[in-house]
Design an enzyme around this catalytic site. Sequence first.
Site, PDB file in Angstrom:
ATOM      1  N   SER A  10      42.638  42.159  41.320  1.00  8.12           N
ATOM      2  CA  SER A  10      41.645  42.072  40.256  1.00  8.12           C
ATOM      3  C   SER A  10      42.225  41.375  39.021  1.00  8.12           C
ATOM      4  CB  SER A  10      41.128  43.486  39.948  1.00  8.12           C
ATOM      5  OG  SER A  10      40.024  43.457  39.093  1.00  8.12           O
ATOM      6  N   ASP A  49      32.060  40.005  46.529  1.00  7.84           N
ATOM      7  CA  ASP A  49      32.773  40.773  45.501  1.00  7.84           C
ATOM      8  C   ASP A  49      32.048  40.586  44.169  1.00  7.84           C
ATOM      9  OD1 ASP A  49      34.547  41.700  43.544  1.00  7.84           O
ATOM     10  OD2 ASP A  49      36.306  40.841  44.506  1.00  7.84           O
ATOM     11  N   HIS A  77      35.824  45.077  46.457  1.00  5.87           N
ATOM     12  CA  HIS A  77      36.630  44.368  45.463  1.00  5.87           C
ATOM     13  C   HIS A  77      38.106  44.648  45.698  1.00  5.87           C
ATOM     14  CE1 HIS A  77      38.113  42.851  41.703  1.00  5.87           C
ATOM     15  NE2 HIS A  77      38.394  44.046  41.224  1.00  5.87           N
TER      16      HIS A  77
END
Length: 510
Positions: A192, A410, A439
């Site tokens: 991320s 995502d 994600h």
Amino acid sequence: MLAPPADAASADAAGYAPAPIDWGPCTSGRLAGAGAECGFLVVPLDYARPGGETVRIAVSRVKHTAAQYQGVMLVNPGGPGGSGLGLSTLGRSVPDHAGDGYDWIGFDPRGVGASEPAITCDGGYASYDRPQYVPSVPGAEQAWRAKAKGYADACAGNGAILDHVKTTDVAQDLESLRKALGETRINYYGFSYGTYLGQVYSTLYPDHVRRMVLDGNVDPRKVWYRSNLDQEVAFDRAIKEYFSWLAKYDDLYHLGGTETEVEKLWYEQRARLDRSAAGGVIGGDEWTDVFLQAGYYVFGWEEMAEAFDGWVHRGDWKPLKDLYDQTNPPGDDNSYAVYASVECTDAPWPRNWNRWRFDAWRTHLRAPFETWGNTWFNAPCADWPAKAARPVHVDGGKVGGILLISEELDAATPYAGSLEVRGMFPRSSLISAPGGTTHAGSLSGVACVDDKVAAYLASGTLPKRTEGTGSDAQCEPVPPPVPKAAGARQKADSAARQPHQRVLAGLPRS
């Protein structure tokens, strides 16, 4: 005043020589059980003043067990604001013992968790039954504007560190960590926001990168105002995937037999809770935040479905509160405070609230699920007390082969960002998962993805880069769960179709 350019940031860290880390036992039971060591890395608050005030970065290490040493593997879980101290245990999740040759290094970035000082502003900011997210009632917008400004004002009490929590500062800390560990190059695994940190580090210090896995890639061109607008549209799409899943199991949850029916019921309940909070705590905002997690991961879908069912059919609001508290720990705003500190200063945000309002209403018309909630989540940036920087121009032209990963639906880091990063790193390879909404879900048990990660960590082997602008390999996504009751009913059919189906579990990030 804007922050110095990237080359100046790189030069600042290059001139600092950190002391070696004094390793000792870890206090966390999980880390201690994994045989980890813990310590602190001492670095300058401001790398332009290396002799001035310092901060301490909490670090953990699980040492390699294989005969062939592959170097250190630094791990960041994302956020920004996520605690990564526990991620020195990640190596055990890599198939075929391919992680055993690395010293896995977890750390809490500056301002986070066990690092000192830890940033906090207002522990009650995410308390229950807040003003209605969608400002369609009198006073809601004014209440949120005042609330967000109040949070920004409270954050000013943290002092000088607010000017030194940018991604460039954290990248300089990675460089100091490399030197303190006595390594010529680092390996890095970022999830991320951690992908953006990896992009920035490899731009500033390309010669110090050996192998790098970036899962759930941030589009570095859009940090951070435009990336949040993209998220709002993507989350609206992702939540519809969850509603469709609920409709598939209507005989269990009785929430609607089609995606449209479930969606209609969900918005009806949000409006109901906006009018009167369940138990005096779960209003429409908290309802939205609970189900936002379904847009991030498939791992909690069943628990959220049971809470939805329990509320609609039995008026049971306590499971909703439990789910809300899991992602918003009462009295603890450290993660959010660091999130704001980084995002508000990495790049400029609009200072004119009319721009925010226009963009939010325009986006809300096509994406009503999360747009206003995300707007208020970021609204302290409109009044942030520290100056914003010029973002680094990410350039991977001097970086060797790195591995990129993304599920194609995502929502938190939309797939287009991974395609952009692939273009910026011409020797990278991208694994995508068509149709997947999870994600940053690598090392969660999907063999197609995890085996490719293992091959890369073991020998540097990447999927062959293809021509064009798409992904270089495709894998199945992390699969949605089969509810326990449905699983019992479908056991015979499932066994016949997939006799060796793997059991999947979400990977803890802290």
